[in-house]
Design an enzyme around this catalytic site. Structure first.
Site, PDB file in Angstrom:
ATOM      1  N   GLU A  17      12.322  -2.046   2.048  1.00  0.00           N
ATOM      2  CA  GLU A  17      11.707  -1.170   1.626  1.00  0.00           C
ATOM      3  C   GLU A  17      11.213  -0.285   2.306  1.00  0.00           C
ATOM      4  O   GLU A  17      10.401  -0.583   3.217  1.00  0.00           O
ATOM      5  CB  GLU A  17      10.748  -1.735   0.664  1.00  0.00           C
ATOM      6  CG  GLU A  17       9.915  -0.973  -0.465  1.00  0.00           C
ATOM      7  CD  GLU A  17       9.068  -1.486  -1.268  1.00  0.00           C
ATOM      8  OE1 GLU A  17       9.406  -2.092  -1.969  1.00  0.00           O
ATOM      9  OE2 GLU A  17       7.865  -0.946  -1.331  1.00  0.00           O
ATOM     10  N   THR A  48      10.447   4.020  -2.226  1.00  0.00           N
ATOM     11  CA  THR A  48       9.312   3.974  -3.022  1.00  0.00           C
ATOM     12  C   THR A  48       9.265   5.403  -3.575  1.00  0.00           C
ATOM     13  O   THR A  48       9.654   6.299  -3.149  1.00  0.00           O
ATOM     14  CB  THR A  48       7.844   3.628  -2.397  1.00  0.00           C
ATOM     15  OG1 THR A  48       7.517   4.467  -1.396  1.00  0.00           O
ATOM     16  CG2 THR A  48       7.999   2.165  -1.749  1.00  0.00           C
ATOM     17  N   TYR A  49       8.265   5.486  -4.770  1.00  0.00           N
ATOM     18  CA  TYR A  49       8.099   6.862  -5.400  1.00  0.00           C
ATOM     19  C   TYR A  49       6.462   7.095  -5.200  1.00  0.00           C
ATOM     20  O   TYR A  49       5.765   6.352  -5.560  1.00  0.00           O
ATOM     21  CB  TYR A  49       8.490   6.443  -6.911  1.00  0.00           C
ATOM     22  CG  TYR A  49       8.470   7.578  -7.779  1.00  0.00           C
ATOM     23  CD1 TYR A  49       9.530   8.328  -8.071  1.00  0.00           C
ATOM     24  CD2 TYR A  49       7.591   7.957  -8.563  1.00  0.00           C
ATOM     25  CE1 TYR A  49       9.743   9.445  -8.935  1.00  0.00           C
ATOM     26  CE2 TYR A  49       7.498   8.901  -9.557  1.00  0.00           C
ATOM     27  CZ  TYR A  49       8.537   9.944  -9.367  1.00  0.00           C
ATOM     28  OH  TYR A  49       8.814  10.779 -10.301  1.00  0.00           O
ATOM     29  N   ALA A  51       2.741   7.803  -5.299  1.00  0.00           N
ATOM     30  CA  ALA A  51       1.895   7.331  -6.231  1.00  0.00           C
ATOM     31  C   ALA A  51       1.468   8.664  -7.216  1.00  0.00           C
ATOM     32  O   ALA A  51       1.356   9.792  -6.514  1.00  0.00           O
ATOM     33  CB  ALA A  51       0.597   6.763  -5.598  1.00  0.00           C
ATOM     34  N   ARG A 111       5.586   1.112 -13.687  1.00  0.00           N
ATOM     35  CA  ARG A 111       4.498   1.766 -14.476  1.00  0.00           C
ATOM     36  C   ARG A 111       3.759   2.878 -13.501  1.00  0.00           C
ATOM     37  O   ARG A 111       3.669   3.868 -13.882  1.00  0.00           O
ATOM     38  CB  ARG A 111       3.626   0.768 -15.278  1.00  0.00           C
ATOM     39  CG  ARG A 111       2.534   1.608 -16.041  1.00  0.00           C
ATOM     40  CD  ARG A 111       1.544   0.853 -16.414  1.00  0.00           C
ATOM     41  NE  ARG A 111       0.465   0.458 -15.244  1.00  0.00           N
ATOM     42  CZ  ARG A 111      -0.404  -0.089 -15.416  1.00  0.00           C
ATOM     43  NH1 ARG A 111      -0.801  -0.671 -16.205  1.00  0.00           N
ATOM     44  NH2 ARG A 111      -1.098  -0.724 -14.027  1.00  0.00           N
ATOM     45  N   ASP A 113       0.475   3.173 -10.979  1.00  0.00           N
ATOM     46  CA  ASP A 113      -1.070   2.986 -11.210  1.00  0.00           C
ATOM     47  C   ASP A 113      -1.652   4.386 -11.422  1.00  0.00           C
ATOM     48  O   ASP A 113      -1.168   5.322 -10.995  1.00  0.00           O
ATOM     49  CB  ASP A 113      -1.655   2.594  -9.783  1.00  0.00           C
ATOM     50  CG  ASP A 113      -1.260   1.206  -9.671  1.00  0.00           C
ATOM     51  OD1 ASP A 113      -1.381   0.474 -10.754  1.00  0.00           O
ATOM     52  OD2 ASP A 113      -0.876   0.728  -8.551  1.00  0.00           O
ATOM     53  N   ALA A 127       6.015  -0.503 -17.957  1.00  0.00           N
ATOM     54  CA  ALA A 127       7.366  -0.375 -17.250  1.00  0.00           C
ATOM     55  C   ALA A 127       8.426  -0.626 -18.005  1.00  0.00           C
ATOM     56  O   ALA A 127       9.470  -0.106 -18.006  1.00  0.00           O
ATOM     57  CB  ALA A 127       7.145  -1.066 -16.001  1.00  0.00           C
ATOM     58  N   TYR A 147       5.010 -10.364 -10.405  1.00  0.00           N
ATOM     59  CA  TYR A 147       3.747 -10.761  -9.527  1.00  0.00           C
ATOM     60  C   TYR A 147       3.356 -12.211  -9.248  1.00  0.00           C
ATOM     61  O   TYR A 147       2.911 -12.745 -10.682  1.00  0.00           O
ATOM     62  CB  TYR A 147       2.283 -10.056 -10.198  1.00  0.00           C
ATOM     63  CG  TYR A 147       2.667  -8.383 -10.394  1.00  0.00           C
ATOM     64  CD1 TYR A 147       1.909  -7.700  -9.233  1.00  0.00           C
ATOM     65  CD2 TYR A 147       3.427  -7.920 -11.213  1.00  0.00           C
ATOM     66  CE1 TYR A 147       2.252  -6.250  -9.278  1.00  0.00           C
ATOM     67  CE2 TYR A 147       3.795  -6.507 -11.409  1.00  0.00           C
ATOM     68  CZ  TYR A 147       3.189  -5.774 -10.268  1.00  0.00           C
ATOM     69  OH  TYR A 147       3.472  -4.301 -10.385  1.00  0.00           O
TER      70      TYR A 147
HETATM   71  P1  FAD Z   1       4.028  -3.144 -15.949  1.00  0.00           P
HETATM   72  O1  FAD Z   1       5.087  -4.058 -16.044  1.00  0.00           O
HETATM   73  O2  FAD Z   1       3.955  -2.398 -17.078  1.00  0.00           O
HETATM   74  O3  FAD Z   1       2.652  -4.064 -15.951  1.00  0.00           O
HETATM   75  C1  FAD Z   1       1.113  -3.422 -15.889  1.00  0.00           C
HETATM   76  C2  FAD Z   1       0.389  -4.197 -16.789  1.00  0.00           C
HETATM   77  O4  FAD Z   1       0.463  -4.270 -17.987  1.00  0.00           O
HETATM   78  C3  FAD Z   1       0.395  -5.835 -16.169  1.00  0.00           C
HETATM   79  O5  FAD Z   1      -0.913  -6.259 -16.308  1.00  0.00           O
HETATM   80  C4  FAD Z   1       1.239  -6.432 -17.391  1.00  0.00           C
HETATM   81  O6  FAD Z   1       0.932  -7.748 -17.768  1.00  0.00           O
HETATM   82  C5  FAD Z   1       0.725  -5.323 -18.809  1.00  0.00           C
HETATM   83  N1  FAD Z   1       2.062  -5.332 -19.586  1.00  0.00           N
HETATM   84  C6  FAD Z   1       3.274  -5.063 -19.211  1.00  0.00           C
HETATM   85  N2  FAD Z   1       4.086  -4.815 -20.340  1.00  0.00           N
HETATM   86  C7  FAD Z   1       3.096  -5.161 -21.408  1.00  0.00           C
HETATM   87  C8  FAD Z   1       3.234  -5.188 -22.898  1.00  0.00           C
HETATM   88  N3  FAD Z   1       4.585  -4.889 -23.281  1.00  0.00           N
HETATM   89  N4  FAD Z   1       2.321  -5.675 -23.497  1.00  0.00           N
HETATM   90  C9  FAD Z   1       0.933  -5.727 -23.188  1.00  0.00           C
HETATM   91  N5  FAD Z   1       0.707  -5.646 -21.706  1.00  0.00           N
HETATM   92  C10 FAD Z   1       1.927  -5.498 -20.958  1.00  0.00           C
HETATM   93  N6  FAD Z   1       3.800   1.971  -7.353  1.00  0.00           N
HETATM   94  C11 FAD Z   1       4.200   3.271  -7.021  1.00  0.00           C
HETATM   95  O7  FAD Z   1       3.454   4.155  -7.327  1.00  0.00           O
HETATM   96  N7  FAD Z   1       5.253   3.556  -6.530  1.00  0.00           N
HETATM   97  C12 FAD Z   1       6.371   2.573  -6.033  1.00  0.00           C
HETATM   98  O8  FAD Z   1       7.248   2.931  -5.558  1.00  0.00           O
HETATM   99  C13 FAD Z   1       5.745   1.360  -6.220  1.00  0.00           C
HETATM  100  N8  FAD Z   1       6.704   0.450  -5.889  1.00  0.00           N
HETATM  101  C14 FAD Z   1       6.376  -1.053  -6.293  1.00  0.00           C
HETATM  102  C15 FAD Z   1       7.204  -1.917  -5.854  1.00  0.00           C
HETATM  103  C16 FAD Z   1       6.935  -3.582  -5.909  1.00  0.00           C
HETATM  104  C17 FAD Z   1       7.974  -4.466  -5.782  1.00  0.00           C
HETATM  105  C18 FAD Z   1       5.947  -3.745  -6.839  1.00  0.00           C
HETATM  106  C19 FAD Z   1       5.705  -5.095  -7.050  1.00  0.00           C
HETATM  107  C20 FAD Z   1       4.958  -2.871  -7.103  1.00  0.00           C
HETATM  108  C21 FAD Z   1       5.275  -1.287  -6.874  1.00  0.00           C
HETATM  109  N9  FAD Z   1       4.341  -0.473  -7.215  1.00  0.00           N
HETATM  110  C22 FAD Z   1       4.635   0.993  -6.907  1.00  0.00           C
HETATM  111  C23 FAD Z   1       3.142  -0.817  -7.674  1.00  0.00           C
HETATM  112  C24 FAD Z   1       3.115  -0.667  -9.169  1.00  0.00           C
HETATM  113  O9  FAD Z   1       3.321   0.532  -9.955  1.00  0.00           O
HETATM  114  C25 FAD Z   1       1.748  -1.306  -9.819  1.00  0.00           C
HETATM  115  O10 FAD Z   1       1.557  -2.637  -9.535  1.00  0.00           O
HETATM  116  C26 FAD Z   1       1.448  -1.076 -11.190  1.00  0.00           C
HETATM  117  O11 FAD Z   1       0.013  -1.499 -11.593  1.00  0.00           O
HETATM  118  C27 FAD Z   1       2.094  -2.005 -12.280  1.00  0.00           C
HETATM  119  O12 FAD Z   1       3.604  -1.533 -12.338  1.00  0.00           O
HETATM  120  P2  FAD Z   1       4.356  -2.393 -13.225  1.00  0.00           P
HETATM  121  O13 FAD Z   1       5.782  -1.624 -13.254  1.00  0.00           O
HETATM  122  O14 FAD Z   1       4.583  -3.994 -12.871  1.00  0.00           O
HETATM  123  O15 FAD Z   1       3.966  -2.455 -14.574  1.00  0.00           O
END
Ligand code: FAD
Length: 295
Positions: A17, A48-49, A51, A111, A113, A127, A147
């Site tokens: 990455e 990455t994208y 923040a 999704r 942050d 997401a 996670y």
């Molecule tokens: P989600 O899957 O939407 O989860 C977020 C929260 O919502 C979690 O607590 C989940 O349990 C909850 N949730 C999800 N779906 C539901 C539902 N249907 N109902 C109720 N609750 C729900 N950030 C960046 O800005 N740019 C990047 O390039 C980037 N790359 C990353 C790469 C990896 C491998 C990882 C692990 C993280 C990365 N991140 C990046 C950080 C990421 O954006 C954050 O961790 C963010 O807080 C959560 O993103 P997510 O896609 O996991 O969100």
């Protein structure tokens, strides 16, 4: 090539990455990094994208451009990250069209942050909403984040697992994990996944400690816990950057060998745009990776 297919062809996929350079830095620095990383021939490289969505609004986005170049110049499969929190449906449509034109077939749908000073957009809440949108758009293989210790905003590991199930049902065909320092957390997570009927391949995200500051920032951001062995290493070598770097590489290598021995689907190395660290790790896991893929 769709990354999902790689898991059918290999026991252990190996990916890296990178992140786009900051606006204040020279864009060419990423190409110097990629010149070196590409020689290791990873199965894919993800980009990455920024923040808050800064990395990809509209055409000419840095994430899309770098991903396109990874494919056309380095002949390595790219995976573009895309976050939804500051993305509307029209801008998602524009980015997907741009990625398609650049020949990028793989997206990590996230999704993102919330930034304290900026209200989120409302078209996508989770997401999984973006995942469904990309699946309906068509033509992309979609990856999701997971996670091992649960997302910091999840009320429980059960809730976290249910949310992951939604993501996979929405179209994520494989997963990449958040960094972790205790492999047992990853194995427990894999068990929970399987109990919940989530059976897509999952790569373990490994971040080597390169310096104390960078690891403290990451741990604060993602909430990963620090096992005693790791905390002792940080404390012991915190004032000796070279020793900390070497100890960090050894720790990451130890984690990776254990993960491969336990049948992990893939290793996703957070390369931190640091080819020196990646080379040091790679030279110590190369034969193990090859042996796993021959088995
Ligand atoms: P989600 O899957 O939407 O989860 C977020 C929260 O919502 C979690 O607590 C989940 O349990 C909850 N949730 C999800 N779906 C539901 C539902 N249907 N109902 C109720 N609750 C729900 N950030 C960046 O800005 N740019 C990047 O390039 C980037 N790359 C990353 C790469 C990896 C491998 C990882 C692990 C993280 C990365 N991140 C990046 C950080 C990421 O954006 C954050 O961790 C963010 O807080 C959560 O993103 P997510 O896609 O996991 O969100």
């Amino acid at each position: 090539m769709k990354i999902r297919q790689m898991f059918d062809n290999k026991n252990t996929v190996f990916s890296l990455e990178v992140f786009p350079p900051k606006k204040t830095s020279n864009i060419d620095t990423i190409y110097t990094t990629l010149d070196q990383l590409s020689e290791l021939k990873p199965d894919f490289i993800s980009v990455t994208y920024g923040a808050g969505g800064s990395g990809g609004i509209g055409t000419g986005s840095l994430t899309a451009k770098i991903a396109g170049d990874i494919k056309s110049k380095y002949h390595i499969e790219p995976m573009a990250h895309l976050t939804s929190i500051y993305t509307t449906k029209p801008s998602a449509h524009a980015i997907l069209t741009e990625l398609q034109e650049l020949g990028v077939e793989n997206i990590l749908a996230l999704r993102g942050d919330r930034m304290p000073e900026r209200e989120p957009e409302t078209d996508f809440v989770y997401a999984s909403d973006l995942t469904k949108y990309i699946a309906d758009f068509g033509g992309f293989d979609i990856c999701g984040a997971c996670y091992p210790e649960g997302h910091p905003q999840s009320a429980s590991l059960i809730e976290d697992t249910i949310a992951l199930r939604h993501k996979v049902d929405a179209g994520a065909s494989h997963l990449v994990s958040q960094l972790f320092f205790d492999n047992q957390d990853f194995y427990d997570f894999r068990d929970r996944m399987h109990l919940a009927g989530i059976n897509v391949p999952v790569e373990a995200g490994i971040m080597p400690v390169l310096n104390k500051k960078n690891i403290e920032r990451m741990v604060t951001m993602c909430g990963a816990s620090l096992p005693k062995k790791f905390a002792k290493m940080l404390a012991r070598y915190e004032n000796n950057p070279e020793a900390l770097f070497d100890a960090g590489i050894a720790y990451a290598v130890d984690q990776i060998i254990d993960l491969i021995s336990n049948g992990v689907d893939g290793i996703h190395l957070y390369a931190m745009n640091n080819p020196k660290a990646v080379y040091k790790i790679y030279e110590r896991i190369e034969t193990i990776l090859h042996a796993s893929n021959r088995a």
